[in-house]
Design an enzyme around this catalytic site. Structure first.
Site, short mmCIF file in Angstrom:
data_model
loop_
_atom_site.label_atom_id
_atom_site.label_comp_id
_atom_site.label_asym_id
_atom_site.label_seq_id
_atom_site.Cartn_x
_atom_site.Cartn_y
_atom_site.Cartn_z
N LYS A 122 3.19 39.92 -3.79
CA LYS A 122 1.79 39.76 -4.16
C LYS A 122 0.99 40.95 -3.62
O LYS A 122 1.55 41.92 -3.10
CB LYS A 122 1.25 38.43 -3.63
CG LYS A 122 2.08 37.23 -4.10
CD LYS A 122 1.45 35.92 -3.76
CE LYS A 122 0.35 35.57 -4.72
NZ LYS A 122 -0.17 34.21 -4.53
N ASP A 148 -2.31 38.29 -12.83
CA ASP A 148 -3.25 37.39 -12.17
C ASP A 148 -4.69 37.71 -12.54
O ASP A 148 -5.15 38.84 -12.38
CB ASP A 148 -3.06 37.50 -10.65
CG ASP A 148 -3.77 36.37 -9.91
OD1 ASP A 148 -4.00 35.32 -10.53
OD2 ASP A 148 -4.07 36.55 -8.72
N GLU A 175 3.49 40.24 -8.68
CA GLU A 175 2.11 40.08 -9.14
C GLU A 175 1.48 41.45 -9.34
O GLU A 175 1.59 42.32 -8.46
CB GLU A 175 1.32 39.29 -8.11
CG GLU A 175 -0.15 39.10 -8.46
CD GLU A 175 -0.92 38.43 -7.34
OE1 GLU A 175 -1.07 37.20 -7.41
OE2 GLU A 175 -1.36 39.13 -6.42
N ARG A 189 0.81 -1.21 0.00
CA ARG A 189 0.00 0.00 0.00
C ARG A 189 0.85 1.27 0.00
O ARG A 189 0.58 2.20 -0.75
CB ARG A 189 -0.95 -0.01 1.21
CG ARG A 189 -1.80 1.25 1.38
CD ARG A 189 -2.39 1.77 0.08
NE ARG A 189 -3.11 0.75 -0.69
CZ ARG A 189 -3.40 0.86 -1.97
NH1 ARG A 189 -3.03 1.93 -2.67
NH2 ARG A 189 -4.05 -0.10 -2.59
N LYS A 236 1.09 24.82 -3.89
CA LYS A 236 -0.12 24.13 -3.43
C LYS A 236 0.08 22.62 -3.53
O LYS A 236 -0.53 21.93 -4.35
CB LYS A 236 -1.33 24.59 -4.26
CG LYS A 236 -1.61 26.08 -4.10
CD LYS A 236 -2.70 26.56 -5.05
CE LYS A 236 -2.93 28.06 -4.92
NZ LYS A 236 -3.91 28.57 -5.89
#
Length: 290
Positions: free
Chosen positions: A169, A219, A198, A102, A137
């Site tokens: 940002k 963005d 950004e 597993r 992320k």
């Protein structure tokens, strides 16, 4: 797979594997203990089309429980395989094969999922000049592994963490008072690190171009504003600052974004929205169903 795509250091892989085996085995595999501890064999089967990724973790799981296990791979890391492909054959102690099953599958199915998704995006923008980037992320504790999988899939790593690049940002710009002021502070404090900025408007884009940085993140620009941003950046001179798109990118729309002339497209879904590849480890010689 391109030979320059090296996995994380062996110590990192081994640490990932040690954590995975510890949480799975605990005080011991009470079910595997019912098996005779004799030699057996197994086949790693891929049940769907996929880009293979995660061999170092798969191998390390099995070798941690049986140092003498033999693993014969039939595919290379980064190969795209068809459904029904036997990726590898193993021979070793039956109990160890079952106990490592597993954890080893969890690694290779997750990393193959990231590599496969990345390859799909890379193929979608092929020929445009745009590069597919990942983000921070990632699954907790598996950042280096997932970022390796992005490279295997043909993508490019964004910054690894908060330490290897400065990324200004919205909140940083707000506190500093302006894009120009934020860039000046970043250059003064971290002159040797890459600087990414950004921007939310074309006015901020012009400000960032004038102040100087290594990449500009536009963005959530709509298509018309994005194309105007490309025009403005191109007009700034031959040493054009690369433009990166982030936010609201999916596989259906990524080609159109790339065709607008941007340099990079960062996609959090590569490592955040992971759909594991369907793999199984079948004990016994070919033809046996157990």
């Amino acid at each position: 797979m391109d030979p320059v795509i090296a996995p994380p250091p062996a110590a990192s892989v081994e640490a990932d594997v040690a954590r995975a085996l510890a949480e799975d085995l605990g005080s011991g595999d009470v079910t595997a203990a019912l098996l005779p501890d004799t030699g057996d064999c197994a086949r790693l089967l891929c049940k769907e089309e996929a880009v293979v990724c995660g061999r170092p973790w798969f191998d390390a799981c099995h070798r941690a429980l049986d140092p003498d296990v033999r693993i014969d791979w039939h595919v290379a890391e980064g190969d795209r395989v068809a459904a029904g492909t036997v990726l590898a054959e193993l021979s070793g102690r039956a109990r160890a094969l079952v106990s490592a099953e597993r954890a080893s599958l969890n690694f290779i199915q997750t990393l193959s999922g990231t590599a496969t998704a990345t390859r799909d995006y890379v193929d979608a923008v092929r020929g445009t000049g745009a590069r597919i980037l990942d983000t921070r992320k990632t699954l907790p504790g598996l950042r280096l592994a997932q970022k390796y999988a992005v490279r295997v899939g043909g993508g490019v790593n964004h910054r690894i963490g908060l330490f290897d690049a400065v990324m200004l940002k919205e909140n940083h710009v707000r506190v500093a008072g302006s894009v120009t002021t934020a860039i000046a502070a970043a250059r003064a404090q971290q002159p040797s690190l890459p600087l990414i900025v950004e921007v939310e408007t074309l006015e901020q884009l012009r400000e960032a171009l004038a102040a100087g940085c290594d990449r500009i993140l536009i963005d959530d620009f709509d298509a018309q504003t994005r194309r105007e941003a490309v025009r403005i950046a191109a007009a700034a001179g031959a040493a054009r600052v690369p433009l990166e798109v982030s936010g609201g990118v999916d596989l259906e729309g990524v080609r159109a974004i790339a065709a607008d002339g941007v340099d990079c497209i960062s996609i959090g879904a590569l490592t955040k929205h992971v759909r594991a590849i369907d793999l199984s480890l079948k004990l016994g010689p070919p033809g046996r169903t157990g």
